[in-house]
Design a protein around this motif. Structure first.
Motif, PDB file in Angstrom:
ATOM      1  N   GLY A   9      10.318  -6.370  -5.952  1.00  0.00           N
ATOM      2  CA  GLY A   9       8.907  -6.509  -5.658  1.00  0.00           C
ATOM      3  C   GLY A   9       8.169  -5.203  -5.862  1.00  0.00           C
ATOM      4  N   PHE A  10       6.846  -5.298  -5.937  1.00  0.00           N
ATOM      5  CA  PHE A  10       6.001  -4.108  -6.062  1.00  0.00           C
ATOM      6  C   PHE A  10       5.866  -3.412  -4.715  1.00  0.00           C
ATOM      7  CE2 PHE A  10       4.038  -4.702 -10.286  1.00  0.00           C
ATOM      8  CZ  PHE A  10       3.826  -3.373 -10.617  1.00  0.00           C
ATOM      9  N   TYR A  11       5.909  -2.088  -4.752  1.00  0.00           N
ATOM     10  CA  TYR A  11       5.613  -1.266  -3.591  1.00  0.00           C
ATOM     11  C   TYR A  11       4.195  -0.759  -3.788  1.00  0.00           C
ATOM     12  CZ  TYR A  11       6.425   2.226   0.101  1.00  0.00           C
ATOM     13  OH  TYR A  11       6.371   2.971   1.258  1.00  0.00           O
ATOM     14  N   VAL A  12       3.246  -1.327  -3.050  1.00  0.00           N
ATOM     15  CA  VAL A  12       1.826  -1.034  -3.227  1.00  0.00           C
ATOM     16  C   VAL A  12       1.327  -0.224  -2.043  1.00  0.00           C
ATOM     17  CG1 VAL A  12      -0.480  -2.011  -3.524  1.00  0.00           C
ATOM     18  CG2 VAL A  12       1.492  -3.113  -4.601  1.00  0.00           C
ATOM     19  N   VAL A  13       0.637   0.874  -2.336  1.00  0.00           N
ATOM     20  CA  VAL A  13       0.162   1.796  -1.306  1.00  0.00           C
ATOM     21  C   VAL A  13      -1.328   2.049  -1.504  1.00  0.00           C
ATOM     22  CG1 VAL A  13       0.499   4.039  -0.219  1.00  0.00           C
ATOM     23  CG2 VAL A  13       2.411   2.938  -1.393  1.00  0.00           C
ATOM     24  N   TYR A  14      -2.058   2.162  -0.398  1.00  0.00           N
ATOM     25  CA  TYR A  14      -3.442   2.615  -0.454  1.00  0.00           C
ATOM     26  C   TYR A  14      -3.530   3.941   0.296  1.00  0.00           C
ATOM     27  CZ  TYR A  14      -8.394   3.086   0.695  1.00  0.00           C
ATOM     28  OH  TYR A  14      -9.672   3.582   0.844  1.00  0.00           O
ATOM     29  N   SER A  15      -3.565   5.023  -0.462  1.00  0.00           N
ATOM     30  CA  SER A  15      -3.690   6.358   0.129  1.00  0.00           C
ATOM     31  C   SER A  15      -3.884   7.348  -1.004  1.00  0.00           C
ATOM     32  CB  SER A  15      -2.441   6.725   0.940  1.00  0.00           C
ATOM     33  OG  SER A  15      -1.364   7.068   0.096  1.00  0.00           O
ATOM     34  N   SER A  16      -4.103   8.599  -0.656  1.00  0.00           N
ATOM     35  CA  SER A  16      -4.180   9.618  -1.698  1.00  0.00           C
ATOM     36  C   SER A  16      -2.845   9.660  -2.435  1.00  0.00           C
ATOM     37  CB  SER A  16      -4.485  10.984  -1.093  1.00  0.00           C
ATOM     38  OG  SER A  16      -3.358  11.487  -0.392  1.00  0.00           O
ATOM     39  N   ILE A  17      -2.879  10.129  -3.680  1.00  0.00           N
ATOM     40  CA  ILE A  17      -1.665  10.135  -4.489  1.00  0.00           C
ATOM     41  C   ILE A  17      -0.570  10.981  -3.844  1.00  0.00           C
ATOM     42  CG2 ILE A  17      -0.713  10.710  -6.749  1.00  0.00           C
ATOM     43  CD1 ILE A  17      -2.593   8.316  -6.782  1.00  0.00           C
ATOM     44  N   GLU A  18      -0.924  12.167  -3.374  1.00  0.00           N
ATOM     45  CA  GLU A  18       0.090  13.043  -2.783  1.00  0.00           C
ATOM     46  C   GLU A  18       0.670  12.429  -1.513  1.00  0.00           C
ATOM     47  OE1 GLU A  18       0.622  17.603  -1.073  1.00  0.00           O
ATOM     48  OE2 GLU A  18      -1.056  17.114  -2.402  1.00  0.00           O
ATOM     49  N   GLU A  19      -0.191  11.873  -0.662  1.00  0.00           N
ATOM     50  CA  GLU A  19       0.299  11.250   0.563  1.00  0.00           C
ATOM     51  C   GLU A  19       1.199  10.062   0.251  1.00  0.00           C
ATOM     52  OE1 GLU A  19      -3.133  10.221   2.784  1.00  0.00           O
ATOM     53  OE2 GLU A  19      -3.508  12.264   3.513  1.00  0.00           O
ATOM     54  N   ALA A  20       0.853   9.302  -0.784  1.00  0.00           N
ATOM     55  CA  ALA A  20       1.676   8.151  -1.174  1.00  0.00           C
ATOM     56  C   ALA A  20       3.064   8.609  -1.587  1.00  0.00           C
ATOM     57  CB  ALA A  20       0.999   7.386  -2.305  1.00  0.00           C
ATOM     58  N   PHE A  21       3.127   9.666  -2.381  1.00  0.00           N
ATOM     59  CA  PHE A  21       4.431  10.135  -2.838  1.00  0.00           C
ATOM     60  C   PHE A  21       5.238  10.756  -1.697  1.00  0.00           C
ATOM     61  CE2 PHE A  21       3.201   9.350  -7.204  1.00  0.00           C
ATOM     62  CZ  PHE A  21       4.432   9.014  -7.774  1.00  0.00           C
ATOM     63  N   LEU A  22       4.580  11.441  -0.791  1.00  0.00           N
ATOM     64  CA  LEU A  22       5.303  11.987   0.353  1.00  0.00           C
ATOM     65  C   LEU A  22       5.908  10.864   1.189  1.00  0.00           C
ATOM     66  CD1 LEU A  22       2.900  14.880   1.436  1.00  0.00           C
ATOM     67  CD2 LEU A  22       5.147  15.097   0.335  1.00  0.00           C
ATOM     68  N   ALA A  64      17.932   4.560   0.403  1.00  0.00           N
ATOM     69  CA  ALA A  64      18.385   3.978  -0.865  1.00  0.00           C
ATOM     70  C   ALA A  64      18.096   4.948  -2.009  1.00  0.00           C
ATOM     71  CB  ALA A  64      17.690   2.651  -1.104  1.00  0.00           C
ATOM     72  N   ARG A  65      19.080   5.105  -2.879  1.00  0.00           N
ATOM     73  CA  ARG A  65      18.908   5.968  -4.053  1.00  0.00           C
ATOM     74  C   ARG A  65      18.344   5.130  -5.195  1.00  0.00           C
ATOM     75  NH1 ARG A  65      23.758   9.845  -5.940  1.00  0.00           N
ATOM     76  NH2 ARG A  65      23.175  10.731  -3.908  1.00  0.00           N
ATOM     77  N   LEU A  66      17.244   5.600  -5.795  1.00  0.00           N
ATOM     78  CA  LEU A  66      16.592   4.800  -6.835  1.00  0.00           C
ATOM     79  C   LEU A  66      15.687   5.667  -7.705  1.00  0.00           C
ATOM     80  CD1 LEU A  66      13.586   4.714  -5.487  1.00  0.00           C
ATOM     81  CD2 LEU A  66      14.423   2.713  -4.305  1.00  0.00           C
ATOM     82  N   SER A  67      15.172   5.036  -8.757  1.00  0.00           N
ATOM     83  CA  SER A  67      14.124   5.622  -9.585  1.00  0.00           C
ATOM     84  C   SER A  67      12.826   4.873  -9.329  1.00  0.00           C
ATOM     85  CB  SER A  67      14.482   5.536 -11.072  1.00  0.00           C
ATOM     86  OG  SER A  67      15.551   6.391 -11.393  1.00  0.00           O
ATOM     87  N   ILE A  68      11.712   5.549  -9.579  1.00  0.00           N
ATOM     88  CA  ILE A  68      10.381   4.958  -9.423  1.00  0.00           C
ATOM     89  C   ILE A  68       9.763   4.749 -10.798  1.00  0.00           C
ATOM     90  CG2 ILE A  68       8.021   5.401  -8.619  1.00  0.00           C
ATOM     91  CD1 ILE A  68       9.882   4.825  -6.331  1.00  0.00           C
ATOM     92  N   LEU A  86       8.879   9.470  -0.781  1.00  0.00           N
ATOM     93  CA  LEU A  86      10.024  10.384  -0.737  1.00  0.00           C
ATOM     94  C   LEU A  86      10.679  10.391   0.640  1.00  0.00           C
ATOM     95  CD1 LEU A  86       8.632  13.423  -2.781  1.00  0.00           C
ATOM     96  CD2 LEU A  86      10.071  11.541  -3.583  1.00  0.00           C
ATOM     97  N   ASP A  87       9.907  10.129   1.696  1.00  0.00           N
ATOM     98  CA  ASP A  87      10.478  10.033   3.031  1.00  0.00           C
ATOM     99  C   ASP A  87      11.264   8.738   3.219  1.00  0.00           C
ATOM    100  OD1 ASP A  87       9.514  12.464   3.854  1.00  0.00           O
ATOM    101  OD2 ASP A  87       7.731  11.645   4.846  1.00  0.00           O
ATOM    102  N   THR A  88      10.874   7.711   2.450  1.00  0.00           N
ATOM    103  CA  THR A  88      11.474   6.385   2.624  1.00  0.00           C
ATOM    104  C   THR A  88      12.696   6.169   1.747  1.00  0.00           C
ATOM    105  OG1 THR A  88       9.241   5.539   3.103  1.00  0.00           O
ATOM    106  CG2 THR A  88      10.962   3.902   2.620  1.00  0.00           C
TER     107      THR A  88
END
Length: 434
Positions: free
Chosen positions: A74-87, A3-7, A90-92
């Motif tokens: 909805g919120f996309y909530v992640v628990y991880s390092s910032i770089e890993e979260a963004f990777l 899906a094409r989107l902005s964050i 970006l993969d999704t």
């Protein structure tokens, strides 16, 4: 196909209304996915795994997520390092741009620079906006272009530059139709972050006209409190600074000055990041602190033998909050009466305060120690006995937080007059040797 989107990357701005980055994201050509990242680099510094601030953030995100679900998002909530979260993001998703609000702490500046570089390497726009202050960074400067280090001229310039146009909000809540439509994402359980769930009791902010108009008359008396209890709501961005300043500008200049102090300390931290670990006035790092661990423990537990100091520390330990006048008194007591390094007290407040904010906590502790910008002279030392008589004459505050006050019989950890003379002598000698 992704899906094409902005964050829109939420951090210390946990609201959907009057939100600069969220507004700009929603006005962009692509649907917007709200993201929040529980950052272990921050969480790992917290020693109490029942820290109410984490539960408060988590519960706030849950509440916001329900509102987003009403709009099919909805919120996309992640628990991880910032770089890993963004990777992972970006993969999704096919991310076109990332929108967020400025943060001025040293760690945040470095973090954002790293993410900006990561996104830039992939041709993804990173946009950051002013949102948590009225004036930021280098917007308030001396005529020679240097930053102010004294509050009064800074506040004067702040007020001269201020117009009601600064209060113009960002009606992000009107553009929720441009949210990314999705089924509800699975929130990580709070326990996955290493913290246990609580239902923290946060004092509700009081924005009534009566409270704000009388603030200058009541703010120094800890019981009954004449404060707005807005600090933790500003800390987590649950309420817009523009709304708060608009009320202060309308009803009470003393309250406005307190909000300007907040921006002053943020500017100091941004311009002088070394204050995180060093005295703003370098010569104060020459003070030979006693750093008596037993006396520090008595201070932490509220067992110094000075009722106002002890009541303040017990209020902090029990509720995660302390009245501002009392904060100054307990900080002055630790640094002057006990000659314990301000960094010890700053670190303890960092662990306990629900409204903890690095810039204000650091600035106020250095003010109390005399080492900060625009601090009181070192020889001005709060007398906790006369302060109690002046600001808690009926002992209402100390009786509230010292439950056994009628049988309270703790010997003073240090005699008041002796401590005052010792502090002046130690400070004078250390500063004269620089």
């Amino acid at each position: 196909m992704k899906a094409r989107l902005s964050i829109c990357w939420f951090r210390r701005d946990l609201r959907l209304d009057d939100h600069a980055a969220f507004f700009h994201a929603l006005k962009s050509p692509y649907p917007v996915l709200p993201v929040f990242i529980f950052d272990p680099d921050i969480l790992d510094e917290l020693t109490d795994k029942y820290d109410p601030r984490i539960s408060f953030i988590y519960n706030t995100l849950r509440a916001l997520d329900l509102r987003l679900q009403d709009h099919g998002s909805g919120f996309y909530v992640v628990y991880s390092s910032i770089e890993e979260a963004f990777l992972k993001i970006l993969d999704t998703f096919d991310v076109q741009a990332v929108f967020t609000n400025n943060d001025y702490e040293p760690y945040a500046i470095k973090r954002d620079a790293n993410i900006r570089a990561l996104l830039g390497s992939r041709g993804i726009l990173f946009q950051s906006y002013k949102d948590q202050v009225i004036f930021e960074k280098l917007e308030i400067l001396k005529s020679d272009g240097s930053p102010y280090t004294i509050f009064t001229p800074y506040s004067r310039q702040w007020k001269q530059k201020f117009t009601t146009a600064e209060l113009t909000g960002y009606p992000s809540e009107k553009f929720l139709s441009n949210l990314f439509k999705t089924k509800q994402f699975q929130f990580p359980e709070l326990e996955e972050t290493g913290f246990s769930s609580l239902d923290p009791v946060m004092p509700k902010p009081d924005f009534s006209e009566r409270t704000i108009r009388n603030y200058h008359k009541t703010r120094d008396f800890p019981s009954p409190g004449g404060t707005s209890h807005v600090s933790h709501y500003l800390r987590f961005g649950i309420i817009s600074i523009r709304r708060v300043v608009s009320l202060a500008y309308k009803w009470n200049e003393t309250w406005l000055n307190e909000l300007i102090w907040r921006e002053f300390f943020m500017m100091i931290l941004y311009c002088f990041p070394g204050v995180v670990s060093e005295s703003f006035k370098k010569k104060y790092d020459k003070i030979p602190w006693r750093n008596d661990e037993k006396e520090f423990e008595l201070w932490c537990k509220g067992e110094t033998g000075y009722p106002l100091v002890d009541a303040g520390m017990r209020q902090l330990n029990e509720t995660g909050w302390m009245h501002n006048r009392v904060r100054m008194i307990v900080a002055g007591f630790l640094t002057k009466h006990l000659l314990i390094d301000w960094r010890w007290g700053e670190a303890y407040f960092r662990q306990k305060l629900l409204d903890y904010e690095l810039s204000s906590n650091n600035g106020n502790w250095q003010w109390a120690a005399g080492s900060g910008c625009d601090s009181a002279p070192y020889f001005r030392i709060f007398n906790p006995i006369t302060q109690a008589k002046k600001f808690d004459p009926r002992q209402a505050y100390v009786r509230t937080w010292i439950k056994d006050f009628d049988s309270y019989d703790i010997p003073p950890v240090v005699e008041n007059d002796f401590a005052r003379k010792r502090a002046i002598s130690v400070y004078r000698q250390a500063l004269s040797e620089v």
